[in-house]
Structures are given as C-alpha cells and as structure tokens.
Design a protein around this motif. Structure first.
Motif, PDB file in Angstrom:
ATOM      1  N   LEU A   1      21.833  78.007   5.868  1.00  0.00           N
ATOM      2  CA  LEU A   1      21.912  77.239   7.107  1.00  0.00           C
ATOM      3  C   LEU A   1      22.739  77.984   8.155  1.00  0.00           C
ATOM      4  O   LEU A   1      22.371  78.006   9.332  1.00  0.00           O
TER       5      LEU A   1
ATOM      6  N   TRP B   1      24.369  68.780   9.088  1.00  0.00           N
ATOM      7  CA  TRP B   1      23.889  68.760   7.701  1.00  0.00           C
ATOM      8  C   TRP B   1      24.994  68.363   6.719  1.00  0.00           C
ATOM      9  O   TRP B   1      24.782  68.411   5.506  1.00  0.00           O
TER      10      TRP B   1
ATOM     11  N   PRO C   1      12.435  72.298   0.039  1.00  0.00           N
ATOM     12  CA  PRO C   1      12.593  71.588   1.331  1.00  0.00           C
ATOM     13  C   PRO C   1      13.865  71.977   2.072  1.00  0.00           C
ATOM     14  O   PRO C   1      13.848  72.108   3.303  1.00  0.00           O
ATOM     15  N   LEU C   2      14.988  72.160   1.341  1.00  0.00           N
ATOM     16  CA  LEU C   2      16.233  72.534   2.016  1.00  0.00           C
ATOM     17  C   LEU C   2      16.136  73.929   2.611  1.00  0.00           C
ATOM     18  O   LEU C   2      16.568  74.163   3.749  1.00  0.00           O
TER      19      LEU C   2
ATOM     20  N   PHE D   1      13.071  76.832   9.307  1.00  0.00           N
ATOM     21  CA  PHE D   1      12.441  76.265  10.502  1.00  0.00           C
ATOM     22  C   PHE D   1      13.461  76.081  11.623  1.00  0.00           C
ATOM     23  O   PHE D   1      13.138  76.293  12.803  1.00  0.00           O
ATOM     24  N   MET D   2      14.683  75.698  11.267  1.00  0.00           N
ATOM     25  CA  MET D   2      15.724  75.550  12.286  1.00  0.00           C
ATOM     26  C   MET D   2      16.056  76.901  12.912  1.00  0.00           C
ATOM     27  O   MET D   2      16.295  77.003  14.126  1.00  0.00           O
TER      28      MET D   2
ATOM     29  N   GLY E   1      13.857  73.810   5.623  1.00  0.00           N
ATOM     30  CA  GLY E   1      14.513  73.208   6.775  1.00  0.00           C
ATOM     31  C   GLY E   1      15.422  74.190   7.502  1.00  0.00           C
ATOM     32  O   GLY E   1      15.437  74.234   8.734  1.00  0.00           O
ATOM     33  N   THR E   2      16.158  75.008   6.737  1.00  0.00           N
ATOM     34  CA  THR E   2      17.021  76.002   7.377  1.00  0.00           C
ATOM     35  C   THR E   2      16.205  77.080   8.084  1.00  0.00           C
ATOM     36  O   THR E   2      16.564  77.524   9.184  1.00  0.00           O
TER      37      THR E   2
END
Length: 226
Positions: free
Chosen positions: A222, A68, A107-108, A114-115, A111-112
C-alpha cells in the motif's frame, strides 16, 4: 499414515455440509466491545495492543494510506486469532488452506495496485522499466517486472500457508512419536514431550508473527502505491 497425518487439514463438515464459515466467524467473539464507561482489563489490553500496532504500522503512510487502518487492523486480528485457535486440540486452522489465504491476499493486493495506477500512474508504470535500462533489455525487464508484480499475492498466501502448515505437521509428528515411545522408552518419550512443549510455545509466537508479517507486507504494498 498419510491420511492420518493430513486429516487435521481437511475442511470439517457437519451433516455433509462444510462448516468453515462458522469457524471463520468464531474468532470475532474473542474481541468483545464494552458499553460501559470504564473498560475491563481484557478490553483495555486489546485496545492498547491495537493502538500500538496501528501506530507502528501506519506511521509511514500518508493520508490516503491511513484510510486502510481499520481494514489492516481487522486483518491482523483475524489472522492472529484464527492461527491461535488452530493450536487448540481437535480444532481447525482456516489459514492452512491456500485457497482461503489467496482469497485474502489477491483482493488486498489488487486494491493497492489499482490505487497506485489511479493516483500515481506514472510512478506505477515506471516500476516496470527502471531508468537507464539498455534498449535490448527493455522487453525482458518489462516481462520480469510484470511477473514479479503478479507473484506478490501468491507469495503472501504461500508464505502464510507454509509456515502454519509446517508447524502443525511438526507438532503432529512429535506428538505421535511421544505416544509411541511411552511404552518403549519412557526417558526418550519425556525428552520428546519437552520438545513438543517448546515447539508448541514456538508455534504460538509463529502464529502471531505470521499475522503481523502478512499484514505488514500488505501495508508495504500500500505504501508503494500511495
């Protein structure tokens, strides 16, 4: 009064069409790429600052989190440049719009999350229920932890919006007071003008700090999910 005070936060239009997309794209011209073998001073300083920031921010991440790096560095450059450009006279700061900040934060954050659920499913689910919780508190804690998880992107966006908007409002109010006092009391107007200069310098620092804080919090989210 209220209309003039908040007029600078209205989305600018040209022939009835919003031009916020052009304004958002404008900061990209501040970061030119050099095709020469030896970079000029501006490009060298930019590359040094980016490398320093990325080294400090990405040192805590593993190999999955370091993928990232480009996104996070682009994010901090974009937010910082738009905040600084918004301090120019007769300009517009896109980061004063909560809708835009939510458009970056959600969205950021998603994304973290979901990861985390993909690579660390057990650890991600364990955050909803701390170890050793009494049985009668389990439903309440799950609800509280779920709410705290979904409040993270809202907190990111509101923090950035509130800090940038508050600074712009203070500059607008003190600037208006300085103009009004020039004919009434020049000495008082001089004092307010000095305060306005100091506040403007502070806002330049706040513009960069808020860009760093926004990106750092995304980096921490993250790190918790990788």
């Amino acid at each position: 009064m209220n209309e003039n005070l908040f007029a600078s936060f209205a989305t600018p239009t040209m022939m009835g069409l919003p031009i916020v997309i052009l304004i958002v794209m404008f900061p990209s011209i501040l970061f030119p790429s050099s095709n020469r073998l030896i970079n000029n001073r501006l490009t060298s300083i930019q590359q040094w600052l980016v490398q320093l920031t990325s080294k400090q921010m990405m040192a805590i991440h593993n190999s999955k989190g370091q993928t990232w790096t480009l996104m996070l560095m682009s994010l901090i450059l974009f937010i910082g440049s738009t905040n600084l450009l918004g301090l120019l006279p007769h300009s517009f700061t896109p980061t004063t719009q909560l809708s835009m900040n939510l458009g970056m934060a959600i969205p950021l954050w998603a994304g973290t999350v979901f990861m985390g659920f993909r690579h660390k499913t057990k650890a991600a689910l364990a955050h909803f229920l701390p170890q050793g919780t009494p049985i009668f508190l389990i439903p309440m804690l799950v609800i509280i932890e779920t709410i705290s998880l979904f409040i993270q992107p809202v907190a990111l966006a509101v923090r950035l919006t509130a800090n940038i908007t508050a600074g712009h409002l203070l500059i607008h109010l003190i600037g208006g007071a300085t103009l009004a006092l020039m004919n009434i009391s020049p000495s008082t107007a001089l004092i307010t003008f000095i305060i306005l200069i100091l506040l403007t310098i502070l806002e330049f620092a706040v513009a960069m700090i808020q860009a760093y804080v926004f990106t750092l919090l995304v980096s921490l989210y993250l790190h918790d999910n990788t």
